[in-house]
Write a protein that holds these residues in place. Structure first.
Motif, mmCIF file in Angstrom:
data_model
loop_
_atom_site.group_PDB
_atom_site.id
_atom_site.type_symbol
_atom_site.label_atom_id
_atom_site.label_comp_id
_atom_site.label_asym_id
_atom_site.label_seq_id
_atom_site.Cartn_x
_atom_site.Cartn_y
_atom_site.Cartn_z
ATOM 1 N N ALA A 1 0.682 -1.150 -0.352
ATOM 2 C CA ALA A 1 -0.089 0.098 0.331
ATOM 3 C C ALA A 1 0.516 1.639 -0.227
ATOM 4 O O ALA A 1 0.513 2.063 -0.572
ATOM 5 C CB ALA A 1 -1.044 0.648 1.133
ATOM 6 N N GLN A 2 1.755 0.723 1.018
ATOM 7 C CA GLN A 2 2.864 2.177 1.124
ATOM 8 C C GLN A 2 3.280 2.305 -0.696
ATOM 9 O O GLN A 2 3.872 3.844 -1.089
ATOM 10 C CB GLN A 2 3.707 2.036 1.776
ATOM 11 N N VAL A 3 3.763 1.658 -1.760
ATOM 12 C CA VAL A 3 4.380 1.887 -2.130
ATOM 13 C C VAL A 3 3.831 2.347 -3.478
ATOM 14 O O VAL A 3 3.432 2.982 -4.027
ATOM 15 C CB VAL A 3 4.918 0.462 -2.844
ATOM 16 N N HIS A 4 1.954 1.437 -3.828
ATOM 17 C CA HIS A 4 1.247 1.672 -3.988
ATOM 18 C C HIS A 4 1.032 3.717 -4.115
ATOM 19 O O HIS A 4 0.642 4.453 -4.997
ATOM 20 C CB HIS A 4 -0.521 1.192 -4.043
ATOM 21 N N ASP A 5 1.194 3.567 -2.923
ATOM 22 C CA ASP A 5 0.961 5.449 -2.516
ATOM 23 C C ASP A 5 2.130 6.177 -3.287
ATOM 24 O O ASP A 5 1.690 7.496 -4.256
ATOM 25 C CB ASP A 5 1.472 5.579 -1.292
ATOM 26 N N ILE A 6 3.435 5.545 -3.220
ATOM 27 C CA ILE A 6 4.485 6.421 -4.466
ATOM 28 C C ILE A 6 3.752 6.448 -5.128
ATOM 29 O O ILE A 6 4.045 7.083 -6.522
ATOM 30 C CB ILE A 6 5.688 5.686 -3.966
ATOM 31 N N TYR A 7 3.776 5.198 -6.255
ATOM 32 C CA TYR A 7 2.678 5.283 -6.982
ATOM 33 C C TYR A 7 1.479 6.296 -7.826
ATOM 34 O O TYR A 7 1.705 7.076 -8.630
ATOM 35 C CB TYR A 7 1.899 3.909 -7.563
ATOM 36 N N ASP A 8 0.822 6.173 -6.928
ATOM 37 C CA ASP A 8 0.084 7.124 -7.236
ATOM 38 C C ASP A 8 0.307 9.266 -7.002
ATOM 39 O O ASP A 8 0.261 10.045 -7.626
ATOM 40 C CB ASP A 8 -1.442 7.788 -6.307
ATOM 41 N N TRP A 9 1.546 9.327 -5.883
ATOM 42 C CA TRP A 9 2.361 10.607 -5.918
ATOM 43 C C TRP A 9 2.717 10.811 -7.294
ATOM 44 O O TRP A 9 2.721 12.195 -7.875
ATOM 45 C CB TRP A 9 2.445 10.263 -4.560
ATOM 46 N N VAL A 10 3.586 10.156 -7.976
ATOM 47 C CA VAL A 10 4.458 10.082 -8.906
ATOM 48 C C VAL A 10 2.996 10.663 -10.359
ATOM 49 O O VAL A 10 3.202 11.574 -10.743
ATOM 50 C CB VAL A 10 5.529 9.179 -9.599
ATOM 51 N N GLY A 11 1.953 10.036 -9.939
ATOM 52 C CA GLY A 11 1.275 9.984 -11.163
ATOM 53 C C GLY A 11 0.567 11.583 -10.751
ATOM 54 O O GLY A 11 0.352 12.390 -12.332
ATOM 55 N N TYR A 12 0.437 12.237 -9.640
ATOM 56 C CA TYR A 12 -0.265 12.735 -9.507
ATOM 57 C C TYR A 12 1.007 14.205 -9.796
ATOM 58 O O TYR A 12 0.292 15.335 -10.222
ATOM 59 C CB TYR A 12 -0.411 13.245 -7.953
#
Length: 193
Positions: free
Chosen positions: A171-182
């Protein structure tokens, strides 16, 4: 967490990162460079003098690492020989270009004041001219593809990712994925004006 905006006067894309955010981007870019440089996909091929002079000694087979296979898909899946030749003439330059783009992210952050060891309370102001912004956009795409491949993210599986407990490392790595997408999304808007 702020994204990119367009500077009214200069037209540059600007943002402010915390030292932690800037260091995280530097780490992602560094990991991408390491990945691009570590796997050897070349094999010895008989060549002629002209080829030796021009150095067409690039990789000829699909990378074993799934992230690299995603970054450098096979051009001709139905024709192994054509795919090998295409990869031989193009992949080395593509790898070098992606690594140079990731290095630009690192250099930009460090030029903006990111120290070797980030300090609490430090903010990094980043300003990207249009050419550098495009380089960052391509690197964001590479970073997101790498993360998505490692995690096994697929289209339409958001419910699974948002159902994971906060302490789950995925979940934490997915949050990074979302942040880079943002960041990528806001940079596109800032560049587009």
């Amino acid at each position: 967490m702020s994204g990119f905006t367009r500077h009214r006067k200069s037209g540059a894309a600007v943002t402010t990162f915390t030292a932690f955010e800037a260091d995280l981007l530097r780490s992602l870019a560094g990991q991408l460079i390491e990945l691009l440089r570590n796997e050897s996909a070349t094999e010895e091929i008989a060549s002629d003098d002209l080829e030796d002079l021009l150095d067409f000694s690039g990789p000829t087979r699909e990378p074993e690492d799934p992230v690299l296979a995603r970054l450098f898909p096979t051009a001709y899946p139905e024709d192994e020989d054509a795919a090998a030749e295409f990869r031989r003439y193009t992949e080395a330059d593509l790898r070098n270009g992606k690594a140079a783009g990731a290095a630009t992210v690192i250099d930009t952050l460090e030029d903006a004041g990111l120290p070797a060891e980030p300090q609490d309370g430090l903010f990094i102001d980043v300003e990207l001219d249009p050419a550098t912004a495009l380089t960052w956009l391509r690197s964001f795409t590479d970073m997101r593809l790498a993360i998505a491949t490692r995690l096994g993210i697929e289209e339409g599986d958001e419910e699974f990712w948002y159902s994971l407990p906060d302490d789950d490392p995925r979940a934490q790595v997915h949050d990074i994925y979302d942040w880079v997408g943002y960041l990528q999304e806001t940079l596109v808007r800032a560049v587009g004006g």
